[in-house]
Design an enzyme around this catalytic site. Structure first.
Site, PDB file in Angstrom:
ATOM      1  N   HIS A 181      -3.820   0.773   3.549  1.00 38.59           N
ATOM      2  CA  HIS A 181      -3.425   1.445   4.828  1.00 38.59           C
ATOM      3  C   HIS A 181      -1.821   1.931   4.673  1.00 38.59           C
ATOM      4  O   HIS A 181      -0.986   0.845   4.533  1.00 38.59           O
ATOM      5  CB  HIS A 181      -3.633   0.725   6.162  1.00 38.59           C
ATOM      6  CG  HIS A 181      -3.394   1.564   7.147  1.00 38.59           C
ATOM      7  ND1 HIS A 181      -4.239   2.031   8.172  1.00 38.59           N
ATOM      8  CD2 HIS A 181      -2.038   1.427   7.998  1.00 38.59           C
ATOM      9  CE1 HIS A 181      -3.876   2.519   9.131  1.00 38.59           C
ATOM     10  NE2 HIS A 181      -2.583   2.175   9.041  1.00 38.59           N
ATOM     11  N   CYS A 182      -1.516   3.008   4.778  1.00 34.87           N
ATOM     12  CA  CYS A 182      -0.409   3.398   4.810  1.00 34.87           C
ATOM     13  C   CYS A 182       0.541   3.922   5.957  1.00 34.87           C
ATOM     14  O   CYS A 182      -0.048   4.693   6.706  1.00 34.87           O
ATOM     15  CB  CYS A 182      -0.245   4.549   3.797  1.00 34.87           C
ATOM     16  SG  CYS A 182       1.601   5.382   3.443  1.00 34.87           S
ATOM     17  N   PRO A 183       1.447   3.177   6.396  1.00 32.66           N
ATOM     18  CA  PRO A 183       2.158   3.558   7.722  1.00 32.66           C
ATOM     19  C   PRO A 183       2.705   4.966   7.834  1.00 32.66           C
ATOM     20  O   PRO A 183       2.991   5.372   8.808  1.00 32.66           O
ATOM     21  CB  PRO A 183       2.903   2.224   7.733  1.00 32.66           C
ATOM     22  CG  PRO A 183       3.454   1.849   6.565  1.00 32.66           C
ATOM     23  CD  PRO A 183       2.035   2.050   5.755  1.00 32.66           C
TER      24      PRO A 183
END
Length: 383
Positions: free
Chosen positions: A118-120
């Site tokens: 999961h990439c912010p």
């Protein structure tokens, strides 16, 4: 109902990336006009065009990776053959089985096809549908910022030494004029550009290495644990089933040809479609068998930095995993340990309990109480 892709912009990550792109692009356009004006020669025009092309490509593939999304497993999905469900985990949140290579993301709220992480910065996962866009975005970001860091550093040097060049130069040096405000903004742009080259460059290396092996970041961890687990038990080495050669691996992510539906995958010779999921289930069973039960003796509010416990606050885990609020008398099955902290799952009467980190000094090891028994050898349920 899944949220609109445009809602992903409403987060500090995408907004920060857009601000960084805008700042570096502004600094380059502002200074290139003084350092090497594009109208003076074809080479200068090509130089400016190269940077603008890199900046445009960075923005385009950033937006593509954000708007396309990772691709989600359909609600209620299950394999065509009912017997294959024995090799899959079931997600109670999505009410469906987890397809091979998929994982549930608690931030997105869905099971993600071929989830990498999961990439912010794009406020969503990197997965089956946007992995290629994300990798190309990283590539152009590194190239553009490397170019900008060199040009901006030269321009700042000339601006700081402008007076010296006026009195002692040959007259051919470019004159860079910066006010205090533009100087500070340019220095900020240089720092951001260098930071992107170092940090994003490291991430790009890991992504390319994983793509050539056809492994996601999560699968790298699974394979590493599989090798240790099998060696410890004297089992045959684990063969990763999705590595079909680096050329085909690369084409599956970056190629123009269709990449499939994200539910079924090409396999290397001698491997089955559920080899990896079966290994995951075995690892989870082993983890549950190794788990140690703790009884809570002091309440814990779930704060990330419990100031009433300075030792735990100073050694808080550097992770975005949740904290687990606890009350005296709760039972927790701990599976991981770090200094001053434990990670575990609260034991509940039915189903899976909440999980998270909690300070180790709020609980003590305990045998199971007669009124709260559970079978550790039960079939592993989903995360």
């Amino acid at each position: 109902m899944r949220s609109s892709p445009f809602r992903r912009f409403l987060h500090w990550g995408p907004i920060s990336v857009l601000c960084i792109i805008k700042l570096i692009t502004w600094a380059m356009v502002h200074l290139i006009g003084m350092w090497w004006p594009p109208h003076e020669s074809i080479a200068a025009a090509l130089h400016a065009a190269i940077f603008l092309g890199l900046a445009s490509a960075t923005l385009y593939f950033f937006l593509q990776s954000l708007l396309e999304g990772p691709g989600f497993v359909p609600f209620g999905w299950k394999p065509e053959n009912e017997e294959d469900t024995a090799y899959l985990q079931f997600c109670t949140v999505c009410n469906s089985y987890k397809a091979p290579r998929s994982h549930h993301c608690r931030k997105c709220g869905y099971c993600v096809k071929k989830m990498d992480h999961h990439c912010p910065w794009i406020n969503c996962c990197v997965g089956h549908a946007n992995h290629g866009y994300f990798t190309i975005f990283l590539t152009f970001a590194v190239l553009g910022c490397f170019h900008a860091s060199i040009v901006l550093s030269i321009c700042v040097y000339h601006a700081i030494n402008r007076v010296w060049y006026v009195h002692n130069g040959t007259g051919t040096e470019p004159m860079i004029y910066l006010t205090l405000t533009t100087l500070l903004l340019t220095l900020l742009a240089v720092g951001m550009a260098v930071g992107v080259v170092l940090a994003v460059g490291a991430l790009l290396y890991l992504q390319v290495r994983g793509i050539l092996r056809n492994r996601t970041t999560i699968e790298e961890w699974i394979v590493e644990k599989a090798c240790g687990r099998r060696e410890e038990r004297g089992l045959p080495p684990f063969a990763f089933p999705y590595d079909v050669g680096w050329r085909r691996n690369l084409a599956l992510v970056l190629g123009a040809a269709p990449r499939g539906d994200g539910l079924a995958w090409p396999l290397r010779a001698g491997c089955g479609p559920f080899d990896l999921t079966a290994e995951q289930l075995a690892q989870k069973r082993d983890k549950r068998l190794r788990a140690r039960t703790y009884v809570v003796r002091e309440a814990y509010s779930g704060r990330w930095l419990p100031l009433s416990r300075p030792c735990a606050a100073l050694h808080a885990p550097c992770t975005d995993e949740p904290r687990l609020p606890l009350s005296p008398g709760d039972l927790v099955r701990a599976t991981r340990q770090r200094r001053q902290w434990l990670f575990g799952e609260k034991v509940v009467s039915e189903g899976r309990g909440p999980r998270g980190w909690f300070p180790s000094d709020v609980a003590t090891p305990a045998d199971l109480r007669p009124d709260q028994t559970f079978d550790l050898t039960d079939k592993v349920k989903p995360d």
